[in-house]
Write an enzyme that holds these catalytic residues in place. Structure first.
Site, PDB file in Angstrom:
ATOM      1  CB  THR A   1      38.276  53.094  44.930  1.00  0.00           C
ATOM      2  OG1 THR A   1      38.475  51.886  44.172  1.00  0.00           O
ATOM      3  CG2 THR A   1      38.020  54.229  43.954  1.00  0.00           C
TER       4      THR A   1
ATOM      5  CG  ASN B   1      38.117  49.630  40.105  1.00  0.00           C
ATOM      6  OD1 ASN B   1      38.053  50.256  39.050  1.00  0.00           O
ATOM      7  ND2 ASN B   1      37.564  48.433  40.274  1.00  0.00           N
TER       8      ASN B   1
ATOM      9  CE  LYS C   1      35.228  48.978  43.701  1.00  0.00           C
ATOM     10  NZ  LYS C   1      35.608  48.708  45.117  1.00  0.00           N
TER      11      LYS C   1
ATOM     12  CG  ASP D   1      34.732  45.728  49.917  1.00  0.00           C
ATOM     13  OD1 ASP D   1      35.860  45.986  49.475  1.00  0.00           O
ATOM     14  OD2 ASP D   1      34.356  44.568  50.188  1.00  0.00           O
TER      15      ASP D   1
ATOM     16  CG  PHE E   1      35.394  47.233  36.848  1.00  0.00           C
ATOM     17  CD1 PHE E   1      34.373  48.158  36.885  1.00  0.00           C
ATOM     18  CD2 PHE E   1      35.695  46.524  38.005  1.00  0.00           C
ATOM     19  CE1 PHE E   1      33.650  48.386  38.058  1.00  0.00           C
ATOM     20  CE2 PHE E   1      34.986  46.740  39.183  1.00  0.00           C
ATOM     21  CZ  PHE E   1      33.964  47.666  39.209  1.00  0.00           C
ATOM     22  N   GLY E   2      36.142  44.080  35.831  1.00  0.00           N
ATOM     23  CA  GLY E   2      35.917  42.892  36.653  1.00  0.00           C
ATOM     24  C   GLY E   2      35.159  41.791  35.918  1.00  0.00           C
ATOM     25  CE1 TYR E   3      35.243  37.059  38.821  1.00  0.00           C
ATOM     26  CE2 TYR E   3      35.024  39.009  40.198  1.00  0.00           C
ATOM     27  CZ  TYR E   3      35.593  37.781  39.946  1.00  0.00           C
ATOM     28  OH  TYR E   3      36.521  37.259  40.823  1.00  0.00           O
TER      29      TYR E   3
ATOM     30  CE  LYS F   1      28.997  48.105  36.431  1.00  0.00           C
ATOM     31  NZ  LYS F   1      30.442  47.832  36.414  1.00  0.00           N
TER      32      LYS F   1
ATOM     33  NE  ARG G   1      30.892  50.260  42.535  1.00  0.00           N
ATOM     34  CZ  ARG G   1      31.090  49.217  41.727  1.00  0.00           C
ATOM     35  NH1 ARG G   1      30.716  49.260  40.453  1.00  0.00           N
ATOM     36  NH2 ARG G   1      31.657  48.120  42.174  1.00  0.00           N
TER      37      ARG G   1
HETATM   38  P1  ITT Z   1      39.204  49.103  45.781  1.00  0.00           P
HETATM   39  O1  ITT Z   1      39.231  48.081  46.887  1.00  0.00           O
HETATM   40  O2  ITT Z   1      40.469  49.894  45.711  1.00  0.00           O
HETATM   41  O3  ITT Z   1      37.972  49.947  45.815  1.00  0.00           O
HETATM   42  P2  ITT Z   1      38.799  46.813  44.049  1.00  0.00           P
HETATM   43  O4  ITT Z   1      38.490  46.694  42.594  1.00  0.00           O
HETATM   44  O5  ITT Z   1      39.857  45.920  44.625  1.00  0.00           O
HETATM   45  O6  ITT Z   1      39.138  48.336  44.354  1.00  0.00           O
HETATM   46  P3  ITT Z   1      36.936  45.554  45.875  1.00  0.00           P
HETATM   47  O7  ITT Z   1      37.962  45.209  46.884  1.00  0.00           O
HETATM   48  O8  ITT Z   1      35.617  46.105  46.345  1.00  0.00           O
HETATM   49  O9  ITT Z   1      37.466  46.629  44.832  1.00  0.00           O
HETATM   50  O10 ITT Z   1      36.692  44.268  44.993  1.00  0.00           O
HETATM   51  C1  ITT Z   1      35.618  44.259  44.137  1.00  0.00           C
HETATM   52  C2  ITT Z   1      35.823  43.199  43.067  1.00  0.00           C
HETATM   53  O11 ITT Z   1      34.534  42.649  42.773  1.00  0.00           O
HETATM   54  C3  ITT Z   1      36.309  43.835  41.776  1.00  0.00           C
HETATM   55  O12 ITT Z   1      37.722  43.790  41.682  1.00  0.00           O
HETATM   56  C4  ITT Z   1      35.632  42.984  40.734  1.00  0.00           C
HETATM   57  O13 ITT Z   1      36.362  41.807  40.539  1.00  0.00           O
HETATM   58  C5  ITT Z   1      34.299  42.646  41.407  1.00  0.00           C
HETATM   59  N1  ITT Z   1      33.294  43.681  41.097  1.00  0.00           N
HETATM   60  C6  ITT Z   1      32.744  44.585  41.956  1.00  0.00           C
HETATM   61  N2  ITT Z   1      31.897  45.405  41.324  1.00  0.00           N
HETATM   62  C7  ITT Z   1      31.921  45.032  40.035  1.00  0.00           C
HETATM   63  C8  ITT Z   1      31.281  45.508  38.886  1.00  0.00           C
HETATM   64  O14 ITT Z   1      30.493  46.589  38.915  1.00  0.00           O
HETATM   65  N3  ITT Z   1      31.514  44.884  37.738  1.00  0.00           N
HETATM   66  C9  ITT Z   1      32.331  43.828  37.678  1.00  0.00           C
HETATM   67  N4  ITT Z   1      33.010  43.318  38.707  1.00  0.00           N
HETATM   68  C10 ITT Z   1      32.803  43.920  39.893  1.00  0.00           C
END
Ligand code: ITT
Length: 203
Positions: A15, A17, A20, A77, A160-162, A184, A190
């Site tokens: 990844t 990220n 993760k 993913d 992170f993310g949402y 979490k 996850r």
């Molecule tokens: P990799 O592909 O390199 O692993 P990525 O962050 O782009 O990193 P994904 O393609 O799996 O990973 O996209 C997942 C997206 O979904 C991530 O960027 C967030 O926007 C959202 N997401 C997934 N898991 C999350 C979490 O635990 N908390 C918040 N948002 C999450």
């Protein structure tokens, strides 16, 4: 899955990220495995995620790292599935606000798209599919989900993310970004996928 020596199994987490990597290493710390990121090993470009399912994309990432480094690899993913948006952003969660979108861009777009959606219709779930490829190429797949609702403003700084917009059903009154990493992992998509993986590996 066994290692050829007494040394802990070395697993590359495929990844880009870093959040993760931290969550996966914390959830699987009981295994004694050594987790290394693709960034630590160097010389790895994330493959294009051309799949249409979480499983396809997790497999693309895990296979690429396994081929590149020749050791066990694990990829996640994941994404957010929003009922009022017919399942969007789903597998496109990281790119929802555009190819170069930041988490802030994605969250802003999500709030815009849901502006006219009532509180009771803001249901959603995070999904995660994990693919583990053993040193010998054996594949194990596991998945998990976490139900919740999308708030109207961001709260919290963890994760992170949402996470700031997502209020898990299991932690009333708090967003995912207001939980510690262990909290979490105990309720997240996850964390659930990683526990399902554990069941498959150790029975
Ligand atoms: P990799 O592909 O390199 O692993 P990525 O962050 O782009 O990193 P994904 O393609 O799996 O990973 O996209 C997942 C997206 O979904 C991530 O960027 C967030 O926007 C959202 N997401 C997934 N898991 C999350 C979490 O635990 N908390 C918040 N948002 C999450």
């Amino acid at each position: 899955m066994s290692s050829s020596s007494n040394a802990p199994l070395r697993v590359v987490v495929a990844t880009g990220n870093p959040h993760k990597v931290d969550e996966i290493a914390a959830a699987l710390r009981f295994t004694g495995w050594e987790f290394v990121s693709t960034a630590e090993l160097g010389g790895w470009d994330s493959p294009e995620e051309t799949g249409t399912t979480f499983e396809d994309n997790a497999r693309i990432k895990a296979q690429a790292a396994h081929e590149r480094f020749g050791i066990a690899s694990l990829a996640d993913d994941s994404g957010l599935v929003v009922d009022a948006l017919d399942g969007a952003p789903g597998v496109y969660s990281s790119r929802y606000g555009g190819e170069e979108a930041t988490d802030a861009d994605n969250n802003a777009k999500l709030l815009r798209e849901l502006a006219d959606v009532s509180d009771e219709d803001r249901t959603a779930r995070f999904r995660s599919v994990i693919v583990l490829i053993g040193e010998d190429g054996t594949e194990t797949v596991a998945s998990g989900a976490c139900e919740g609702v999308i708030g109207r403003e961001g709260r919290g700084n963890a994760g992170f993310g949402y996470d700031p917009l997502f209020r898990p059903t299991g932690t009333p009154g708090r967003t995912m970004a207001q939980l510690s990493m262990d909290e979490k992992n105990a309720i997240s998509h996850r964390g659930a996928a990683l526990m399902a993986l554990r069941e498959k590996l150790v029975g």
